[in-house]
Motif scaffolding. Structure first.
Motif, PDB file in Angstrom:
ATOM      1  N   LYS A  75      34.442  42.608  36.396  1.00  0.00           N
ATOM      2  CA  LYS A  75      33.924  42.008  37.460  1.00  0.00           C
ATOM      3  C   LYS A  75      32.549  42.298  37.499  1.00  0.00           C
ATOM      4  O   LYS A  75      32.606  43.563  37.732  1.00  0.00           O
ATOM      5  N   VAL A  76      31.581  41.459  37.743  1.00  0.00           N
ATOM      6  CA  VAL A  76      30.255  41.981  38.078  1.00  0.00           C
ATOM      7  C   VAL A  76      29.890  40.864  39.083  1.00  0.00           C
ATOM      8  O   VAL A  76      29.790  39.921  39.309  1.00  0.00           O
ATOM      9  N   ARG A  77      29.463  41.854  40.249  1.00  0.00           N
ATOM     10  CA  ARG A  77      28.798  41.170  41.550  1.00  0.00           C
ATOM     11  C   ARG A  77      27.144  41.248  41.368  1.00  0.00           C
ATOM     12  O   ARG A  77      26.731  42.544  40.908  1.00  0.00           O
ATOM     13  N   ARG A  78      26.891  40.088  41.219  1.00  0.00           N
ATOM     14  CA  ARG A  78      25.362  39.910  40.803  1.00  0.00           C
ATOM     15  C   ARG A  78      24.415  40.228  42.052  1.00  0.00           C
ATOM     16  O   ARG A  78      24.981  40.192  43.328  1.00  0.00           O
ATOM     17  N   VAL A  79      23.058  40.525  41.887  1.00  0.00           N
ATOM     18  CA  VAL A  79      22.448  40.866  42.796  1.00  0.00           C
ATOM     19  C   VAL A  79      21.730  39.704  43.762  1.00  0.00           C
ATOM     20  O   VAL A  79      21.083  39.896  44.849  1.00  0.00           O
ATOM     21  N   ASP A  80      21.816  38.734  43.323  1.00  0.00           N
ATOM     22  CA  ASP A  80      21.307  37.425  43.963  1.00  0.00           C
ATOM     23  C   ASP A  80      21.984  37.099  45.302  1.00  0.00           C
ATOM     24  O   ASP A  80      21.495  36.448  46.142  1.00  0.00           O
ATOM     25  N   ASP A  81      23.335  37.366  45.095  1.00  0.00           N
ATOM     26  CA  ASP A  81      24.044  36.915  46.372  1.00  0.00           C
ATOM     27  C   ASP A  81      25.593  37.831  46.166  1.00  0.00           C
ATOM     28  O   ASP A  81      26.030  37.728  45.157  1.00  0.00           O
ATOM     29  N   VAL A  96      29.816  36.171  41.855  1.00  0.00           N
ATOM     30  CA  VAL A  96      30.720  37.156  40.851  1.00  0.00           C
ATOM     31  C   VAL A  96      30.792  36.447  39.688  1.00  0.00           C
ATOM     32  O   VAL A  96      31.043  35.438  39.408  1.00  0.00           O
ATOM     33  N   ASP A  97      30.491  37.412  38.638  1.00  0.00           N
ATOM     34  CA  ASP A  97      30.715  36.946  37.041  1.00  0.00           C
ATOM     35  C   ASP A  97      31.954  37.506  36.545  1.00  0.00           C
ATOM     36  O   ASP A  97      32.143  38.724  36.930  1.00  0.00           O
ATOM     37  N   TRP A  98      33.051  36.828  35.894  1.00  0.00           N
ATOM     38  CA  TRP A  98      34.110  37.373  35.333  1.00  0.00           C
ATOM     39  C   TRP A  98      33.860  37.222  33.791  1.00  0.00           C
ATOM     40  O   TRP A  98      33.745  36.281  33.449  1.00  0.00           O
ATOM     41  N   ILE A  99      34.139  38.466  33.143  1.00  0.00           N
ATOM     42  CA  ILE A  99      34.048  38.377  31.623  1.00  0.00           C
ATOM     43  C   ILE A  99      35.471  39.098  31.131  1.00  0.00           C
ATOM     44  O   ILE A  99      36.096  40.132  31.595  1.00  0.00           O
TER      45      ILE A  99
END
Length: 139
Positions: free
Chosen positions: A51-57, A61-64
């Motif tokens: 789980k990656v919480r992006r800096v823009d908002d 959240v991106d899931w990989i």
């Protein structure tokens, strides 16, 4: 705002490269939450979701789906080296469902034929398929 770089690399090349404020991963020792300024670390990963919480908002959240590998954290750069990895938007869930069914059948056949190595391989394939299904359904 404090941030870090996240890169996911496979034998096919760079699969993911973004800035993040938070990362959640699952190592063989357990779950890990990573914030900017985390101590340097190298750890083996389980077949699991990243789980990656992006800096823009904060809600971005991106899931990989990561199929094992190694995570390295050093100076606000998080690098994951994995055999394979797929973002949620790139996962074909119906294909993953078919892989799940194949793996389940392979487990049953290998058990009936008393082939423990084949059972183990099919169980790994099943974990990977279930991981892809789980991550793919988040999109």
């Amino acid at each position: 705002m404090a941030e870090m770089t996240v890169q996911v690399v496979t034998p096919d090349g760079l699969k993911y490269d973004h800035r993040a404020t938070f990362i959640h991963a699952v190592t063989r020792e357990g779950e890990i939450g990573i914030l900017p300024g985390h101590i340097n670390l190298i750890a083996p990963l389980k077949v699991s979701e990243l789980k990656v919480r992006r800096v823009d908002d904060d809600n971005h959240v991106d899931w990989i789906a990561v199929n094992g590998g190694i995570i390295e954290i050093k100076d606000n750069v998080v690098t994951i080296v994995a055999d394979s990895a797929e973002r949620e938007r790139d996962i074909d869930v119906s294909r993953a469902e078919r892989a799940k069914l194949r793996a389940e059948r392979a487990i049953e056949v290998a058990k009936q034929e008393h082939r423990p190595d084949e059972v183990q391989r099919a169980q790994v394939a099943l974990r990977r398929a279930l991981n892809r299904i789980n991550v793919g359904n988040k999109y």
